[in-house]
Design a protein around this motif. Sequence first.
Motif, short mmCIF file in Angstrom:
data_model
loop_
_atom_site.label_atom_id
_atom_site.label_comp_id
_atom_site.label_asym_id
_atom_site.label_seq_id
_atom_site.Cartn_x
_atom_site.Cartn_y
_atom_site.Cartn_z
N LEU A 88 0.81 -1.21 0.00
CA LEU A 88 0.00 0.00 0.00
C LEU A 88 0.85 1.26 0.00
O LEU A 88 0.45 2.30 -0.51
N GLY A 115 -0.64 0.90 -4.73
CA GLY A 115 -1.06 1.27 -3.38
C GLY A 115 -1.32 2.75 -3.27
O GLY A 115 -2.28 3.20 -2.63
N VAL A 152 -4.67 3.50 -4.70
CA VAL A 152 -5.74 3.09 -3.80
C VAL A 152 -5.91 4.10 -2.67
O VAL A 152 -7.01 4.51 -2.33
N ARG A 164 -9.28 -1.25 -9.22
CA ARG A 164 -8.31 -1.39 -8.13
C ARG A 164 -9.03 -1.71 -6.82
O ARG A 164 -8.54 -2.50 -6.03
N VAL A 224 -8.39 -4.79 -4.33
CA VAL A 224 -8.11 -4.61 -2.90
C VAL A 224 -9.08 -5.43 -2.06
O VAL A 224 -8.70 -6.09 -1.10
#
Lengths: 371, 232
Positions: B96, B102, B105, B125, B129
């Motif tokens: 992340l 990451g 996100v 995405r 996740v």
Amino acid sequence: MNIMKSEIGMMVVFTIVILTMPLWLAPIGAGYPDLLQKFAIFGLFAIGYNILFGLTGYLSFGHAAFLGIGSYAAVWSFKLLTMNVLPAILFGVVCSGIFAFCIGYVSLRRSGIYFSILTLAFAQMSYNLAYSVLTPITNGETGLQLTINDPRILDAAVTSATGLPSTTLFGLSMSGYSGFYFCAVVLIIGFFIALRISRSPFGLVLKGIKSNQTRMKYTGFNTRPYMITAFVISGMYAGLAGSLMAVTDPLAGAERMQWTASGEVVLMTILGGAGTLVGPVLGAGLIKYFENIFSAFNDKSLHELFSFLPEILENGVVAIIRPFVGEGWHLMLGLLFMLIIIFLPGGVMKGIDRIKTKFGSKSEKPAEQSE
Amino acid sequence: MLLIGLAMERGLIRHFYKRTHAEQILVTFGLAIVIQEIIKANFGANPIPTSAPDIVAGSANIGTFLGLGDAIVYPWWRLIYLTFSLMILGGVFAFLQFTTFGMVVRAGMHDRDMVNLLGINVERRFTIVFGLAAVVAGLAGVMYAPILPPDYHIGMDFLVLSFVVVVVGGMGSLGGAVAAGFLLGILQSFASMNEIKSLFPGIDQIIIYLVAVVILLVRPRGLMGRKGVMED
């Protein structure tokens, strides 16, 4: 359909529907007092929950705690004072109201998901405490029960009965149908109060908080006292439901306070339609009905039910339905619940409204919506 | 687990990003009931005892190893579990924090419309996740099996706890969740000691929730919650 709009009309319809439940529910196998009592009690619980969640939008995950507190308080009243149900109910409501004030005072400092977590934490605390340390008060795992040696100060002066007494309303035994009618009357009163609340200026403030709390504050409302009042009222309803549970069956156990019980009332309210008046009662009835009816099915009764079909078809249908009933009725409940949230975000009541508008009935506006 | 997670997200969860948190919680709760019942129908309602692989059975004598006498013994499996979870934790954190993926996100968490406008497919995405989250939870379950025999409602027991831990740690903060997890876990163990129990009877039962309440009142967004994430 103007009848649904006036308060009196609505109350009359509601009263008739509730009081005749034993008659019109009998054909679908729900016309026996135990289940009807549950309908009324959980209906009350859900109405109270709806005052908080439906009107203000605060999702509490700890309402079962008040239910449990109400039960314990009522049973203690049976044990110490008298077997009459009125003091028990009063006692239960007051106790849970006090608790609701304390918990609400702290929890309402936060909103949204943090509020949910706070109420959940408090409810779990009460549950764990009732289960372990508070055993002198709650009798722990066994649950609080009546015993022959209880003092019952007020009763002792009047009678000297032997054996385990049952709960009464001035001599009228609270089991079977009389128990149901008592619960039903309380439910109707509770419904009337909820109706008045949601149509009062107070109710309007609560709805205002739901739609935009910040704006309410800028308008000059101090929202906090309103929130706390709503929380306490809602907790008192839960306490009332809890004490009615103790009335119909004088026993209080800690499992009534567990978070799954809180989850159940959320399900009921959502299923019926949060924010509507009748919705929660409907949702409570549906869930309790499913719980009792579907869980009673087994292979044999299913085969009987579909025996009008040809043999092969019958076996097929039974095989498909089997996992959904009996012990697996939760599966049914979960599926139903998901379907409702996905396709009918307003619950069953919203669905009824939609059907009404679709078929162009003469009612100008869906009657019940957003009440 | 990845596949199930992905399917769940695609089929159901993604339709709920626009709805309120309450509805998101409720629909996943409903789904949890359904999955739980399916598992019960397939595997029965009894716990399935599972033992760790033989090669790691028995206990490690940490005390001798550290030169403290042989008072401290610890099952190998729990040590492995600890190491493993630390590794996973590091992996997720690195993923992340240090990869472009990451970063996207995390940006999407803050302002998904903005990231979308930049031409990045946030939806996909988020799906991935969600799948990863399912994988991590699944791994935890697999590794935990030898310690607590799994049965069909094992998830519900952990659901409330992990929910509390995440909120206490702070939404959107991995470090916060880890910190809160350790804090609550260690406090719970301390509170279960007899000395403390005799001082405050019942404290072991409520310590987690007590601490959660205090933390949420003192720090409105949890331990390390950031502004703007999951605000209502």
